[in-house]
Design a protein around this motif. Structure first.
Motif, PDB file in Angstrom:
ATOM      1  N   ALA A 147       0.833  -1.389   0.111  1.00 52.66           N
ATOM      2  CA  ALA A 147      -0.047  -0.152  -0.135  1.00 52.66           C
ATOM      3  C   ALA A 147       0.872   1.203   0.328  1.00 52.66           C
ATOM      4  O   ALA A 147       1.927   1.421   0.724  1.00 52.66           O
ATOM      5  N   ILE A 148       0.293   2.308  -0.609  1.00 55.37           N
ATOM      6  CA  ILE A 148       1.168   3.704  -0.591  1.00 55.37           C
ATOM      7  C   ILE A 148       0.014   4.916  -0.354  1.00 55.37           C
ATOM      8  O   ILE A 148      -1.106   4.847  -0.928  1.00 55.37           O
ATOM      9  N   LYS A 149       0.309   5.856   0.286  1.00 54.68           N
ATOM     10  CA  LYS A 149      -0.629   6.997   0.544  1.00 54.68           C
ATOM     11  C   LYS A 149       0.139   8.165   0.574  1.00 54.68           C
ATOM     12  O   LYS A 149       1.284   8.296   0.940  1.00 54.68           O
ATOM     13  N   ASN A 150      -0.634   9.278  -0.067  1.00 57.93           N
ATOM     14  CA  ASN A 150       0.039  10.654  -0.067  1.00 57.93           C
ATOM     15  C   ASN A 150       0.450  11.266   1.027  1.00 57.93           C
ATOM     16  O   ASN A 150      -0.506  11.045   1.741  1.00 57.93           O
ATOM     17  N   GLY A 151       1.518  11.782   1.236  1.00 54.31           N
ATOM     18  CA  GLY A 151       1.660  12.485   2.405  1.00 54.31           C
ATOM     19  C   GLY A 151       1.544  14.218   2.114  1.00 54.31           C
ATOM     20  O   GLY A 151       1.684  15.011   2.862  1.00 54.31           O
ATOM     21  N   GLU A 152       1.051  14.361   1.054  1.00 50.51           N
ATOM     22  CA  GLU A 152       0.870  15.898   0.593  1.00 50.51           C
ATOM     23  C   GLU A 152      -0.264  15.809  -0.678  1.00 50.51           C
ATOM     24  O   GLU A 152      -0.353  14.740  -1.316  1.00 50.51           O
ATOM     25  N   ALA A 153      -0.556  16.970  -1.174  1.00 51.43           N
ATOM     26  CA  ALA A 153      -1.493  17.057  -2.259  1.00 51.43           C
ATOM     27  C   ALA A 153      -0.511  16.811  -3.586  1.00 51.43           C
ATOM     28  O   ALA A 153      -0.652  17.797  -4.400  1.00 51.43           O
ATOM     29  N   VAL A 154       0.098  15.941  -3.668  1.00 53.18           N
ATOM     30  CA  VAL A 154       0.636  15.372  -5.003  1.00 53.18           C
ATOM     31  C   VAL A 154       0.484  13.955  -5.268  1.00 53.18           C
ATOM     32  O   VAL A 154       0.735  13.360  -4.063  1.00 53.18           O
ATOM     33  N   ALA A 155       0.354  13.719  -6.332  1.00 53.74           N
ATOM     34  CA  ALA A 155       0.482  12.092  -6.646  1.00 53.74           C
ATOM     35  C   ALA A 155       1.740  11.482  -6.613  1.00 53.74           C
ATOM     36  O   ALA A 155       2.539  12.004  -6.989  1.00 53.74           O
ATOM     37  N   LYS A 156       1.555  10.378  -5.612  1.00 50.93           N
ATOM     38  CA  LYS A 156       2.753   9.399  -5.537  1.00 50.93           C
ATOM     39  C   LYS A 156       2.742   8.238  -6.060  1.00 50.93           C
ATOM     40  O   LYS A 156       1.461   7.834  -6.501  1.00 50.93           O
ATOM     41  N   THR A 157       3.858   7.501  -6.428  1.00 53.60           N
ATOM     42  CA  THR A 157       3.706   6.236  -7.274  1.00 53.60           C
ATOM     43  C   THR A 157       4.251   5.238  -6.255  1.00 53.60           C
ATOM     44  O   THR A 157       5.463   5.458  -5.487  1.00 53.60           O
ATOM     45  N   MET A 158       4.144   3.973  -6.659  1.00 52.94           N
ATOM     46  CA  MET A 158       4.794   2.756  -6.051  1.00 52.94           C
ATOM     47  C   MET A 158       4.989   2.036  -7.091  1.00 52.94           C
ATOM     48  O   MET A 158       4.089   1.641  -7.949  1.00 52.94           O
ATOM     49  N   THR A 159       6.237   1.326  -7.418  1.00 53.81           N
ATOM     50  CA  THR A 159       6.334   0.300  -8.405  1.00 53.81           C
ATOM     51  C   THR A 159       6.831  -0.936  -7.728  1.00 53.81           C
ATOM     52  O   THR A 159       7.754  -0.956  -6.883  1.00 53.81           O
ATOM     53  N   VAL A 160       6.287  -2.000  -7.985  1.00 54.98           N
ATOM     54  CA  VAL A 160       6.131  -3.402  -7.424  1.00 54.98           C
ATOM     55  C   VAL A 160       6.982  -4.281  -8.531  1.00 54.98           C
ATOM     56  O   VAL A 160       6.032  -4.572  -9.424  1.00 54.98           O
ATOM     57  N   ASP A 161       8.047  -4.482  -8.255  1.00 58.70           N
ATOM     58  CA  ASP A 161       8.638  -5.704  -9.050  1.00 58.70           C
ATOM     59  C   ASP A 161       8.268  -7.085  -8.887  1.00 58.70           C
ATOM     60  O   ASP A 161       7.819  -7.738  -9.913  1.00 58.70           O
ATOM     61  N   TYR A 162       8.203  -7.422  -7.627  1.00 53.71           N
ATOM     62  CA  TYR A 162       7.652  -8.796  -7.389  1.00 53.71           C
ATOM     63  C   TYR A 162       7.338  -8.892  -5.906  1.00 53.71           C
ATOM     64  O   TYR A 162       7.962  -7.983  -5.062  1.00 53.71           O
ATOM     65  N   VAL A 163       6.436  -9.573  -5.348  1.00 53.18           N
ATOM     66  CA  VAL A 163       6.279 -10.039  -4.045  1.00 53.18           C
ATOM     67  C   VAL A 163       6.017 -11.557  -3.989  1.00 53.18           C
ATOM     68  O   VAL A 163       5.488 -12.149  -4.944  1.00 53.18           O
ATOM     69  N   PHE A 164       6.554 -11.971  -2.793  1.00 57.01           N
ATOM     70  CA  PHE A 164       6.519 -13.399  -2.551  1.00 57.01           C
ATOM     71  C   PHE A 164       6.319 -13.930  -0.904  1.00 57.01           C
ATOM     72  O   PHE A 164       6.905 -13.031  -0.280  1.00 57.01           O
ATOM     73  N   ALA A 165       5.661 -14.777  -0.849  1.00 57.76           N
ATOM     74  CA  ALA A 165       5.560 -15.410   0.294  1.00 57.76           C
ATOM     75  C   ALA A 165       5.154 -16.715   0.523  1.00 57.76           C
ATOM     76  O   ALA A 165       4.623 -17.326  -0.408  1.00 57.76           O
ATOM     77  N   ALA A 166       5.837 -17.556   1.530  1.00 55.09           N
ATOM     78  CA  ALA A 166       5.644 -19.049   1.692  1.00 55.09           C
ATOM     79  C   ALA A 166       5.764 -19.310   3.270  1.00 55.09           C
ATOM     80  O   ALA A 166       6.250 -18.819   3.945  1.00 55.09           O
ATOM     81  N   ILE A 167       4.984 -20.253   3.581  1.00 54.18           N
ATOM     82  CA  ILE A 167       5.018 -21.326   4.814  1.00 54.18           C
ATOM     83  C   ILE A 167       4.827 -22.626   4.563  1.00 54.18           C
ATOM     84  O   ILE A 167       4.250 -23.098   3.733  1.00 54.18           O
ATOM     85  N   GLU A 168       5.822 -23.175   5.664  1.00 54.66           N
ATOM     86  CA  GLU A 168       5.830 -24.640   5.426  1.00 54.66           C
ATOM     87  C   GLU A 168       4.483 -25.185   5.737  1.00 54.66           C
ATOM     88  O   GLU A 168       3.667 -24.589   6.497  1.00 54.66           O
TER      89      GLU A 168
END
Length: 204
Positions: free
Chosen positions: A182-203
């Motif tokens: 998640a990403i949220k602006n801290g001022e009245a300017v559009a912000k971006t987030m770029t996600v290359d990958y996400v990984f999760a695992a549980i035995e």
């Protein structure tokens, strides 16, 4: 195990909560990136969680998380990524309190300092390690953690182990968690987030 490399993107794979009308688009990068752009008002945000919370810690089973991500503004944003309980607002005035349970990285608006949270039942079992990394604008960082099934979680920045925290029964999440960013602006300017990958695992 869940590995999303964003060579493709299907909105239906995620519960997306937003304030303001943001955009999501695939962009060029190794196997693809997801570019998330907020609307331009202060506190506008985009929050992504897998539709089903399908991770539940077991004190005797190992678990892993890893992601590569960047944000356009290292200071004037709130940012979070990891495993979290399902919530309509993963942010709050006190970092980490927006979700009941989780193991995740977060950054507060007004600071470049990234923190690491192991959280059970919000503040009653909240274990926060602050300033584990200094975010840099528009610069990818690789974030990871590992639960050893022996009461400890180690966290990694750019594939280097930075520290280990208590993940005993006081802090280890006891509710179902979902892959979240998640990403949220801290001022009245559009912000971006770029996600290359996400990984999760549980035995199992």
């Amino acid at each position: 195990m869940d590995f999303e490399d964003f060579s493709k993107y299907a909105a239906g794979d995620w519960t997306i909560t937003e304030t303001g009308v943001g955009t999501r688009a695939l962009t060029a990068g190794t196997n693809g990136n997801l570019l998330v752009t907020n609307a331009a008002a202060d506190n506008d945000n985009n929050q992504f969680q897998r539709v089903v919370a399908d991770y539940l810690f077991d004190a005797t089973k190992k678990a892993w998380f890893k992601a590569r991500v960047k944000i356009s503004d290292a200071t004037e944003t709130d940012f979070a990524i990891g495993l979290m309980s399902l919530d309509t607002d993963v942010f709050s005035s006190t970092a980490g309190d927006g979700v009941t349970d989780g193991v995740f990285f977060y950054k507060d608006d007004g600071s470049t300092a990234l923190s690491f949270m192991v959280q059970k039942n919000t503040t009653t079992g909240q274990n926060t390690t602050t300033s584990v990394y200094t975010m840099v604008a528009d610069t990818f960082v690789t974030l990871g953690w590992y639960f050893d099934a022996n009461g400890h979680i180690s966290y990694f920045i750019n594939d280097v182990q930075i520290g280990t925290v208590d993940a005993s029964s006081t802090y280890l999440p006891d509710g179902a968690l979902a892959l979240t960013f998640a990403i949220k602006n801290g001022e009245a300017v559009a912000k971006t987030m770029t996600v290359d990958y996400v990984f999760a695992a549980i035995e199992r």
